[in-house]
Design a protein around this motif. Structure first.
Motif, PDB file in Angstrom:
ATOM      1  N   THR A   3      48.365  12.163  42.433  1.00 50.02           N
ATOM      2  CA  THR A   3      49.785  11.848  42.335  1.00 50.02           C
ATOM      3  C   THR A   3      50.612  12.698  43.285  1.00 50.02           C
ATOM      4  OG1 THR A   3      49.547  11.197  40.023  1.00 50.02           O
ATOM      5  CG2 THR A   3      51.759  11.751  40.763  1.00 50.02           C
ATOM      6  N   LEU A   4      50.239  13.944  43.438  1.00 56.42           N
ATOM      7  CA  LEU A   4      50.948  14.843  44.339  1.00 56.42           C
ATOM      8  C   LEU A   4      50.625  14.579  45.805  1.00 56.42           C
ATOM      9  CD1 LEU A   4      50.630  18.190  42.349  1.00 56.42           C
ATOM     10  CD2 LEU A   4      52.637  16.717  42.553  1.00 56.42           C
ATOM     11  N   GLY A   5      49.699  13.685  46.057  1.00 54.60           N
ATOM     12  CA  GLY A   5      49.329  13.364  47.432  1.00 54.60           C
ATOM     13  C   GLY A   5      48.544  14.464  48.103  1.00 54.60           C
ATOM     14  N   LEU A   6      47.788  15.220  47.308  1.00 49.47           N
ATOM     15  CA  LEU A   6      47.007  16.330  47.839  1.00 49.47           C
ATOM     16  C   LEU A   6      45.528  15.971  47.933  1.00 49.47           C
ATOM     17  CD1 LEU A   6      48.547  19.251  45.750  1.00 49.47           C
ATOM     18  CD2 LEU A   6      49.102  18.599  48.101  1.00 49.47           C
ATOM     19  N   GLN A   7      44.854  16.644  48.826  1.00 49.10           N
ATOM     20  CA  GLN A   7      43.403  16.542  48.926  1.00 49.10           C
ATOM     21  C   GLN A   7      42.812  17.655  48.063  1.00 49.10           C
ATOM     22  OE1 GLN A   7      41.771  14.123  50.590  1.00 49.10           O
ATOM     23  NE2 GLN A   7      43.828  13.312  50.939  1.00 49.10           N
ATOM     24  N   PRO A   8      41.632  17.471  47.490  1.00 48.59           N
ATOM     25  CA  PRO A   8      41.010  18.536  46.694  1.00 48.59           C
ATOM     26  C   PRO A   8      40.883  19.858  47.455  1.00 48.59           C
ATOM     27  CG  PRO A   8      39.849  16.494  46.347  1.00 48.59           C
ATOM     28  CD  PRO A   8      40.851  16.235  47.441  1.00 48.59           C
ATOM     29  N   SER A   9      40.733  19.801  48.766  1.00 47.09           N
ATOM     30  CA  SER A   9      40.623  21.033  49.560  1.00 47.09           C
ATOM     31  C   SER A   9      41.933  21.822  49.602  1.00 47.09           C
ATOM     32  CB  SER A   9      40.177  20.710  50.982  1.00 47.09           C
ATOM     33  OG  SER A   9      41.160  19.903  51.614  1.00 47.09           O
ATOM     34  N   GLN A  10      43.043  21.194  49.208  1.00 47.83           N
ATOM     35  CA  GLN A  10      44.345  21.850  49.212  1.00 47.83           C
ATOM     36  C   GLN A  10      44.692  22.462  47.858  1.00 47.83           C
ATOM     37  OE1 GLN A  10      46.406  18.250  50.573  1.00 47.83           O
ATOM     38  NE2 GLN A  10      47.068  19.447  52.341  1.00 47.83           N
ATOM     39  N   VAL A  11      43.759  22.383  46.902  1.00 41.17           N
ATOM     40  CA  VAL A  11      43.987  22.866  45.543  1.00 41.17           C
ATOM     41  C   VAL A  11      42.960  23.941  45.225  1.00 41.17           C
ATOM     42  CG1 VAL A  11      44.115  22.197  43.120  1.00 41.17           C
ATOM     43  CG2 VAL A  11      44.829  20.581  44.890  1.00 41.17           C
ATOM     44  N   MET A  12      43.418  24.984  44.533  1.00 35.59           N
ATOM     45  CA  MET A  12      42.520  26.066  44.142  1.00 35.59           C
ATOM     46  C   MET A  12      42.777  26.413  42.685  1.00 35.59           C
ATOM     47  SD  MET A  12      42.160  29.718  46.000  1.00 35.59           S
ATOM     48  CE  MET A  12      41.013  30.948  45.451  1.00 35.59           C
ATOM     49  N   SER A  13      41.714  26.565  41.901  1.00 33.92           N
ATOM     50  CA  SER A  13      41.820  26.968  40.493  1.00 33.92           C
ATOM     51  C   SER A  13      41.353  28.399  40.361  1.00 33.92           C
ATOM     52  CB  SER A  13      40.927  26.084  39.617  1.00 33.92           C
ATOM     53  OG  SER A  13      41.378  24.763  39.636  1.00 33.92           O
ATOM     54  N   LEU A  14      42.120  29.198  39.590  1.00 41.91           N
ATOM     55  CA  LEU A  14      41.715  30.575  39.342  1.00 41.91           C
ATOM     56  C   LEU A  14      42.257  31.089  38.025  1.00 41.91           C
ATOM     57  CD1 LEU A  14      44.555  32.028  40.594  1.00 41.91           C
ATOM     58  CD2 LEU A  14      43.243  31.751  42.631  1.00 41.91           C
ATOM     59  N   THR A  15      41.788  32.265  37.637  1.00 43.39           N
ATOM     60  CA  THR A  15      42.194  32.891  36.373  1.00 43.39           C
ATOM     61  C   THR A  15      43.432  33.757  36.617  1.00 43.39           C
ATOM     62  OG1 THR A  15      40.876  34.873  36.728  1.00 43.39           O
ATOM     63  CG2 THR A  15      39.776  33.016  35.614  1.00 43.39           C
ATOM     64  N   PRO A  16      44.135  34.139  35.551  1.00 41.03           N
ATOM     65  CA  PRO A  16      45.281  35.046  35.721  1.00 41.03           C
ATOM     66  C   PRO A  16      44.878  36.380  36.367  1.00 41.03           C
ATOM     67  CG  PRO A  16      45.341  34.054  33.543  1.00 41.03           C
ATOM     68  CD  PRO A  16      44.032  33.665  34.167  1.00 41.03           C
ATOM     69  N   GLU A  17      43.678  36.856  36.092  1.00 43.79           N
ATOM     70  CA  GLU A  17      43.210  38.107  36.694  1.00 43.79           C
ATOM     71  C   GLU A  17      43.034  37.952  38.201  1.00 43.79           C
ATOM     72  OE1 GLU A  17      41.625  36.705  33.951  1.00 43.79           O
ATOM     73  OE2 GLU A  17      42.643  38.013  32.527  1.00 43.79           O
ATOM     74  N   GLN A  18      42.506  36.812  38.625  1.00 40.21           N
ATOM     75  CA  GLN A  18      42.347  36.561  40.058  1.00 40.21           C
ATOM     76  C   GLN A  18      43.704  36.397  40.734  1.00 40.21           C
ATOM     77  OE1 GLN A  18      39.780  33.150  39.505  1.00 40.21           O
ATOM     78  NE2 GLN A  18      38.061  34.238  40.462  1.00 40.21           N
ATOM     79  N   LEU A  19      44.654  35.811  40.024  1.00 39.56           N
ATOM     80  CA  LEU A  19      45.999  35.631  40.565  1.00 39.56           C
ATOM     81  C   LEU A  19      46.629  36.972  40.904  1.00 39.56           C
ATOM     82  CD1 LEU A  19      48.325  33.653  41.209  1.00 39.56           C
ATOM     83  CD2 LEU A  19      49.067  33.935  38.834  1.00 39.56           C
ATOM     84  N   LEU A  20      46.350  37.991  40.103  1.00 40.83           N
ATOM     85  CA  LEU A  20      46.905  39.318  40.345  1.00 40.83           C
ATOM     86  C   LEU A  20      46.407  39.928  41.648  1.00 40.83           C
ATOM     87  CD1 LEU A  20      46.697  40.868  36.773  1.00 40.83           C
ATOM     88  CD2 LEU A  20      48.740  40.045  37.971  1.00 40.83           C
ATOM     89  N   MET A  21      45.279  39.454  42.148  1.00 39.42           N
ATOM     90  CA  MET A  21      44.717  40.003  43.382  1.00 39.42           C
ATOM     91  C   MET A  21      45.302  39.362  44.636  1.00 39.42           C
ATOM     92  SD  MET A  21      40.759  40.387  42.400  1.00 39.42           S
ATOM     93  CE  MET A  21      40.262  41.065  40.837  1.00 39.42           C
TER      94      MET A  21
END
Length: 136
Positions: free
Chosen positions: A60-78
């Motif tokens: 829906t956002l018109g994004l490719q999977p390569s443009q999306v990244m999933s991570l944890t809150p701990e990884q976000l802090l880095m």
């Protein structure tokens, strides 16, 4: 309660610094974003991009999977303090500064089972359509 060493340093006027990201020095693997990342999904258990609801939102956002990244809150802090991509907080809270857009929803399981939660996500996406949706 401070230690004797802390007290002595304070008496000598020596400022002690506290690390903002101490886990980086403890040997954890650093997290970096690809230059074309446009959406970060942050969750306690990061969803896969093959999850049907996630797939639908990315499409829906018109994004490719390569443009999306999933991570944890701990990884976000880095990651750096200011990010040049949108963020989707999936059942978590964060003070991280995203590039103008921060979507907040319930956890993935709640989102899948609740039409009200899906509606709230869609409303947030519509509020930020100029930042999220590609315009010709």
């Amino acid at each position: 309660m401070s230690t004797r060493r802390d007290w002595l340093l304070q008496q000598m006027g020596i400022t002690q610094y506290q690390l903002r990201r101490p886990r980086v020095l403890q040997g954890e693997i650093a997290v970096s974003l690809a230059p074309d990342t446009r959406l970060l999904i942050v969750a306690e258990t990061p969803p896969t991009l093959q999850e049907p609801l996630i797939c639908d939102v990315v499409r829906t956002l018109g994004l490719q999977p390569s443009q999306v990244m999933s991570l944890t809150p701990e990884q976000l802090l880095m990651l750096p303090d200011a990010l040049r991509c949108a963020g989707w907080l999936l059942g978590v809270e964060s003070e991280q500064a995203f590039n103008g857009v921060k979507l907040r929803t319930a956890s993935l399981n709640e989102l899948i089972s609740s039409s009200a939660a899906k509606r709230a996500l869609w409303q947030q996406m519509c509020e930020h359509d100029s930042h999220l949706f590609p315009h010709p």
